[in-house]
Design a protein around this motif. Structure first.
Motif, short mmCIF file in Angstrom:
data_model
loop_
_atom_site.label_atom_id
_atom_site.label_comp_id
_atom_site.label_asym_id
_atom_site.label_seq_id
_atom_site.Cartn_x
_atom_site.Cartn_y
_atom_site.Cartn_z
N UNK A 25 44.51 27.17 52.31
CA UNK A 25 43.83 26.67 53.04
C UNK A 25 44.33 25.50 53.89
N UNK A 26 45.15 24.76 53.34
CA UNK A 26 45.21 23.30 53.81
C UNK A 26 46.52 23.49 54.84
N UNK A 27 46.94 24.61 55.30
CA UNK A 27 47.67 25.02 56.03
C UNK A 27 47.34 24.40 57.51
N UNK A 28 46.25 24.58 57.68
CA UNK A 28 45.61 23.98 59.23
C UNK A 28 45.89 22.57 59.35
N UNK A 29 45.28 21.74 58.21
CA UNK A 29 45.38 20.44 58.30
C UNK A 29 47.00 19.71 58.43
N UNK A 30 48.02 20.57 57.55
CA UNK A 30 49.40 19.90 57.64
C UNK A 30 49.78 20.48 58.70
N UNK A 31 49.62 21.47 59.33
CA UNK A 31 50.14 21.66 60.60
C UNK A 31 49.73 20.80 61.36
N UNK A 32 48.52 20.39 62.02
CA UNK A 32 47.98 19.71 62.91
C UNK A 32 48.84 18.20 62.74
N UNK A 50 62.26 22.33 63.50
CA UNK A 50 61.27 23.20 64.51
C UNK A 50 60.18 23.07 64.17
N UNK A 51 59.25 23.24 65.59
CA UNK A 51 57.77 22.91 64.88
C UNK A 51 57.28 24.03 64.23
N UNK A 52 56.28 23.86 63.01
CA UNK A 52 56.00 25.20 62.21
C UNK A 52 54.80 25.77 62.88
N UNK A 53 54.95 27.14 62.85
CA UNK A 53 53.57 27.64 63.20
C UNK A 53 52.65 27.58 62.24
N UNK A 56 53.67 29.27 58.90
CA UNK A 56 54.70 28.66 58.33
C UNK A 56 54.10 27.60 57.25
N UNK A 57 52.97 26.92 58.11
CA UNK A 57 52.51 25.64 57.02
C UNK A 57 51.37 26.17 56.16
N UNK A 58 50.83 27.28 56.26
CA UNK A 58 49.92 27.74 54.96
C UNK A 58 50.94 28.62 54.02
N UNK A 59 51.98 29.13 54.65
CA UNK A 59 53.15 29.65 53.55
C UNK A 59 53.52 28.28 52.58
N UNK A 60 53.73 27.14 53.23
CA UNK A 60 54.44 26.05 52.57
C UNK A 60 53.35 25.48 51.52
N UNK A 61 52.16 25.52 52.06
CA UNK A 61 51.26 25.03 51.21
C UNK A 61 50.68 26.03 49.70
#
Ligand SMILES: CC(C)(COP(=O)(O)OP(=O)(O)OC[C@H]1O[C@@H](n2cnc3c(N)ncnc32)[C@H](O)[C@@H]1OP(=O)(O)O)[C@@H](O)C(=O)NCCC(=O)NCCS
Length: 201
Positions: A25-32, A50-53, A56-61
């Protein structure tokens, strides 16, 4: 002990900051934060091509949270997310990588949200993490590497009493694709760290 059985007593807490592993669920904050900081990150972080979607960010977390259990010595290693203790704002990432549990030795990497720079947050975070590495993880060697031209990055180990151990010549490409050198900063004990209170779970 098998790495998968290692337990790290996180979060790490310093006067202004909380450092904790990424969570689902941290994908939103890290993406921003990455989007906000993209122009700076693109010049220095190999993962910021490249700018992550959001996905992408949620997959990373999620991969990061999983590796905090698996302890694989591979991407994404063991990231720690940094939060402002007072506002709970996500201010950047640090983490442990290239660990050797037998020596034992470890490397620290970091990036800061652009709007949070110039306040000493990363110096405080790396100070806390270095204390954790020596006192809790019983490391004998902690390393920070950076491009010779990354002045803001190299100031962090310098402020914390790391020694410049080596300059590795022509072993990396900078963001323009030009061959560059890597600085290797190393610490073997707690000497030179900031005298700030640091605790963990
Ligand atoms: C590297 C990076 C984290 C450094 O950020 P930073 O804001 O300079 O680092 P800090 O948060 O420690 O802040 C230090 C600055 O705040 C100032 N500062 C203010 N209050 C401070 C305090 N209480 N303690 C320490 N410094 C303080 C320092 O004087 C310093 O400013 P200066 O460089 O003009 O002297 C950031 O530039 C970044 O994310 N870059 C892109 C990613 C990157 O390069 N990562 C490293 C790859 S090797």
């Amino acid at each position: 002990m098998k790495p998968i059985l290692l337990d790290f007593p996180v979060p790490i807490i310093s006067p202004r900051l909380i450092l904790r592993p990424p969570q689902v669920g941290d994908g939103v904050i890290v993406n921003e934060a990455v989007i906000e900081s993209f122009d700076v990150l693109n010049k220095s972080m190999p993962w910021a091509k490249e700018k992550p979607s959001l996905e992408d960010s949620e997959e990373f977390v999620r991969q990061s949270a999983a590796n905090w259990i698996l302890k694989k010595n591979d991407e994404p290693y063991l990231p720690l997310f940094i939060f402002d203790k007072n506002t709970n704002k996500f201010i950047g990432g640090t983490g442990f990588h290239h660990y050797d549990w037998d020596v034992p030795s470890i490397e620290i990497g970091y990036w800061l949200r652009a709007s949070c720079s110039g306040q000493g947050f990363m110096t405080e975070a790396v100070n806390a993490q270095t204390q954790f590495a020596f006192k809790e993880l019983k490391m004998k060697r902690v390393t920070i590497t950076c491009d010779v031209n990354n002045i803001k990055s190299k100031k962090i180990p310098e402020r914390l009493g790391y020694q410049l151990e080596a300059t590795i010549k022509s072993n990396r490409l900078d963001s323009q694709g030009k061959i560059s050198d890597t600085l290797v900063f190393t610490k073997f004990d707690l000497d030179g760290l900031l005298n700030l209170p640091v605790t963990w779970k």
